[in-house]
Scaffold this motif. Structure first.
Motif, PDB file in Angstrom:
ATOM      1  N   SER A   1      -8.478 -12.350  -0.639  1.00 57.60           N
ATOM      2  CA  SER A   1      -7.264 -11.579  -0.513  1.00 57.60           C
ATOM      3  C   SER A   1      -6.163 -12.469   0.057  1.00 57.60           C
ATOM      4  O   SER A   1      -6.391 -13.265   0.946  1.00 57.60           O
ATOM      5  CB  SER A   1      -7.597 -10.395   0.371  1.00 57.60           C
ATOM      6  OG  SER A   1      -6.516  -9.745   0.888  1.00 57.60           O
ATOM      7  N   ASN A   8      -1.894  -7.050   1.690  1.00 61.81           N
ATOM      8  CA  ASN A   8      -2.868  -7.935   1.056  1.00 61.81           C
ATOM      9  C   ASN A   8      -3.021  -7.607  -0.421  1.00 61.81           C
ATOM     10  O   ASN A   8      -3.084  -6.450  -0.801  1.00 61.81           O
ATOM     11  CB  ASN A   8      -4.232  -7.804   1.731  1.00 61.81           C
ATOM     12  CG  ASN A   8      -4.194  -8.172   3.189  1.00 61.81           C
ATOM     13  OD1 ASN A   8      -3.274  -8.844   3.647  1.00 61.81           O
ATOM     14  ND2 ASN A   8      -5.183  -7.738   3.939  1.00 61.81           N
ATOM     15  N   VAL A   9      -3.123  -8.665  -1.226  1.00 54.37           N
ATOM     16  CA  VAL A   9      -3.349  -8.521  -2.654  1.00 54.37           C
ATOM     17  C   VAL A   9      -4.513  -9.442  -3.017  1.00 54.37           C
ATOM     18  O   VAL A   9      -4.723 -10.469  -2.375  1.00 54.37           O
ATOM     19  CB  VAL A   9      -2.065  -8.852  -3.471  1.00 54.37           C
ATOM     20  CG1 VAL A   9      -1.638 -10.278  -3.286  1.00 54.37           C
ATOM     21  CG2 VAL A   9      -2.231  -8.518  -4.927  1.00 54.37           C
ATOM     22  N   HIS A  10      -5.288  -9.073  -4.019  1.00 53.66           N
ATOM     23  CA  HIS A  10      -6.448  -9.861  -4.441  1.00 53.66           C
ATOM     24  C   HIS A  10      -6.011 -11.264  -4.831  1.00 53.66           C
ATOM     25  O   HIS A  10      -5.146 -11.439  -5.697  1.00 53.66           O
ATOM     26  CB  HIS A  10      -7.140  -9.155  -5.603  1.00 53.66           C
ATOM     27  CG  HIS A  10      -8.441  -9.763  -5.992  1.00 53.66           C
ATOM     28  ND1 HIS A  10      -8.510 -10.901  -6.752  1.00 53.66           N
ATOM     29  CD2 HIS A  10      -9.713  -9.393  -5.700  1.00 53.66           C
ATOM     30  CE1 HIS A  10      -9.785 -11.204  -6.946  1.00 53.66           C
ATOM     31  NE2 HIS A  10     -10.538 -10.307  -6.314  1.00 53.66           N
ATOM     32  N   ARG A  73      -9.067  -2.460  -8.610  1.00 53.67           N
ATOM     33  CA  ARG A  73      -8.166  -2.266  -7.470  1.00 53.67           C
ATOM     34  C   ARG A  73      -7.466  -3.592  -7.197  1.00 53.67           C
ATOM     35  O   ARG A  73      -8.088  -4.638  -7.251  1.00 53.67           O
ATOM     36  CB  ARG A  73      -8.950  -1.802  -6.254  1.00 53.67           C
ATOM     37  CG  ARG A  73      -9.598  -0.449  -6.450  1.00 53.67           C
ATOM     38  CD  ARG A  73     -10.393  -0.027  -5.213  1.00 53.67           C
ATOM     39  NE  ARG A  73     -11.075   1.227  -5.442  1.00 53.67           N
ATOM     40  CZ  ARG A  73     -12.369   1.348  -5.720  1.00 53.67           C
ATOM     41  NH1 ARG A  73     -13.141   0.276  -5.755  1.00 53.67           N
ATOM     42  NH2 ARG A  73     -12.905   2.523  -5.939  1.00 53.67           N
ATOM     43  N   GLY A  75      -4.799  -4.247  -4.482  1.00 51.81           N
ATOM     44  CA  GLY A  75      -4.401  -4.630  -3.126  1.00 51.81           C
ATOM     45  C   GLY A  75      -4.708  -3.560  -2.107  1.00 51.81           C
ATOM     46  O   GLY A  75      -5.289  -2.521  -2.422  1.00 51.81           O
ATOM     47  N   CYS A  76      -4.286  -3.827  -0.886  1.00 53.95           N
ATOM     48  CA  CYS A  76      -4.508  -2.883   0.215  1.00 53.95           C
ATOM     49  C   CYS A  76      -3.510  -1.720   0.107  1.00 53.95           C
ATOM     50  O   CYS A  76      -2.586  -1.738  -0.698  1.00 53.95           O
ATOM     51  CB  CYS A  76      -4.372  -3.591   1.558  1.00 53.95           C
ATOM     52  SG  CYS A  76      -2.660  -4.038   1.986  1.00 53.95           S
ATOM     53  N   TYR A  79       0.139  -2.714   0.336  1.00 56.90           N
ATOM     54  CA  TYR A  79       0.623  -3.387  -0.870  1.00 56.90           C
ATOM     55  C   TYR A  79       0.921  -2.380  -1.985  1.00 56.90           C
ATOM     56  O   TYR A  79       1.976  -2.444  -2.619  1.00 56.90           O
ATOM     57  CB  TYR A  79      -0.390  -4.429  -1.362  1.00 56.90           C
ATOM     58  CG  TYR A  79       0.075  -5.107  -2.633  1.00 56.90           C
ATOM     59  CD1 TYR A  79       0.992  -6.149  -2.574  1.00 56.90           C
ATOM     60  CD2 TYR A  79      -0.356  -4.687  -3.878  1.00 56.90           C
ATOM     61  CE1 TYR A  79       1.463  -6.760  -3.726  1.00 56.90           C
ATOM     62  CE2 TYR A  79       0.110  -5.287  -5.044  1.00 56.90           C
ATOM     63  CZ  TYR A  79       1.013  -6.322  -4.960  1.00 56.90           C
ATOM     64  OH  TYR A  79       1.485  -6.915  -6.102  1.00 56.90           O
ATOM     65  N   TYR A 107      -9.431  -2.511  -0.511  1.00 57.89           N
ATOM     66  CA  TYR A 107      -8.683  -2.385  -1.767  1.00 57.89           C
ATOM     67  C   TYR A 107      -8.523  -0.920  -2.156  1.00 57.89           C
ATOM     68  O   TYR A 107      -9.418  -0.111  -1.966  1.00 57.89           O
ATOM     69  CB  TYR A 107      -9.394  -3.147  -2.888  1.00 57.89           C
ATOM     70  CG  TYR A 107      -9.349  -4.637  -2.684  1.00 57.89           C
ATOM     71  CD1 TYR A 107      -8.243  -5.375  -3.084  1.00 57.89           C
ATOM     72  CD2 TYR A 107     -10.402  -5.304  -2.064  1.00 57.89           C
ATOM     73  CE1 TYR A 107      -8.188  -6.743  -2.878  1.00 57.89           C
ATOM     74  CE2 TYR A 107     -10.356  -6.677  -1.863  1.00 57.89           C
ATOM     75  CZ  TYR A 107      -9.253  -7.391  -2.272  1.00 57.89           C
ATOM     76  OH  TYR A 107      -9.189  -8.743  -2.065  1.00 57.89           O
ATOM     77  N   ARG A 108      -7.355  -0.620  -2.734  1.00 63.20           N
ATOM     78  CA  ARG A 108      -7.040   0.736  -3.156  1.00 63.20           C
ATOM     79  C   ARG A 108      -6.430   0.711  -4.562  1.00 63.20           C
ATOM     80  O   ARG A 108      -5.897  -0.290  -4.990  1.00 63.20           O
ATOM     81  CB  ARG A 108      -6.016   1.378  -2.204  1.00 63.20           C
ATOM     82  CG  ARG A 108      -6.465   1.486  -0.765  1.00 63.20           C
ATOM     83  CD  ARG A 108      -7.575   2.510  -0.606  1.00 63.20           C
ATOM     84  NE  ARG A 108      -7.959   2.714   0.775  1.00 63.20           N
ATOM     85  CZ  ARG A 108      -8.940   2.049   1.383  1.00 63.20           C
ATOM     86  NH1 ARG A 108      -9.626   1.128   0.753  1.00 63.20           N
ATOM     87  NH2 ARG A 108      -9.241   2.312   2.639  1.00 63.20           N
ATOM     88  N   HIS A 109      -6.511   1.866  -5.225  1.00 60.98           N
ATOM     89  CA  HIS A 109      -5.844   2.037  -6.520  1.00 60.98           C
ATOM     90  C   HIS A 109      -4.420   2.514  -6.277  1.00 60.98           C
ATOM     91  O   HIS A 109      -4.118   3.117  -5.250  1.00 60.98           O
ATOM     92  CB  HIS A 109      -6.565   3.069  -7.381  1.00 60.98           C
ATOM     93  CG  HIS A 109      -7.713   2.524  -8.151  1.00 60.98           C
ATOM     94  ND1 HIS A 109      -7.585   1.485  -9.040  1.00 60.98           N
ATOM     95  CD2 HIS A 109      -9.014   2.878  -8.170  1.00 60.98           C
ATOM     96  CE1 HIS A 109      -8.760   1.222  -9.579  1.00 60.98           C
ATOM     97  NE2 HIS A 109      -9.646   2.052  -9.062  1.00 60.98           N
TER      98      HIS A 109
END
Length: 174
Positions: A1, A8-10, A73, A75-76, A79, A107-109
């Protein structure tokens, strides 16, 4: 991340966008048409990041819409909420890619989910109804010697089911 000022993003998805962003940004500056982003799987994650970057960049236009199919997913929570974009996130029944990276890693959608049930119909199923639909899809796949979690990720199936939904809607209007 990757940690940034907007959450945060992957890192893998972000790195893929880093490679093409300068070219894409130059192209976006030269056009006067509405901009739509769309993608499937890794392309869906990249389209999401691109749309968010476009929204937050110095470009004169915002993305018109974002459509993702079988998206992981990205990012957080911070994000995914930092940019307001009209986003339709298509999920087909047991598509395994829509369940990674895991929620327990933060991580979230994002976007408005459009759920395609085991028969490919657009449905609003939650909780036990969704679990039941997923189990029936899984068992139905096994009965046809398929792993439903992988088969449901096919962009061909997404396209077939969406076309059927549009045709059904058009028939209902006519």
């Amino acid at each position: 991340s990757v940690v940034g000022t907007i959450g945060n993003v992957h890192s893998g998805f972000n790195r893929e966008v880093d490679d093409l962003w300068p070219l894409l940004e130059d192209m976006l500056r030269e056009i006067d048409l509405p901009v739509w982003f769309c993608g499937h799987s890794l392309g869906a994650a990249m389209a999401t990041i691109c749309a968010y970057r476009c929204k937050n960049s110095s470009l004169t236009r915002d993305p018109h819409e974002l459509h993702t199919f079988g998206s992981p997913r990205v990012g957080c929570r911070r994000y995914i909420h930092h940019a307001q974009i009209t986003h339709y996130r298509w999920v087909h029944n047991n598509d395994i890619v829509t369940r990674v990276p895991p929620v327990w890693m933060g991580y979230r959608h994002c976007g408005n989910e459009v759920y395609l049930d085991r028969k490919g119909r657009i449905r609003k199923l939650t909780g036990l109804w969704r679990s039941r639909d997923r189990w029936r899809g899984f068992v139905g796949g096994l009965l046809h010697w398929k792993l439903d979690m992988l088969a449901d990720h096919s962009i061909s199936l997404y396209a077939k089911h969406i076309l059927a939904a549009v045709e059904h809607e058009n028939a209902a209007i006519a």
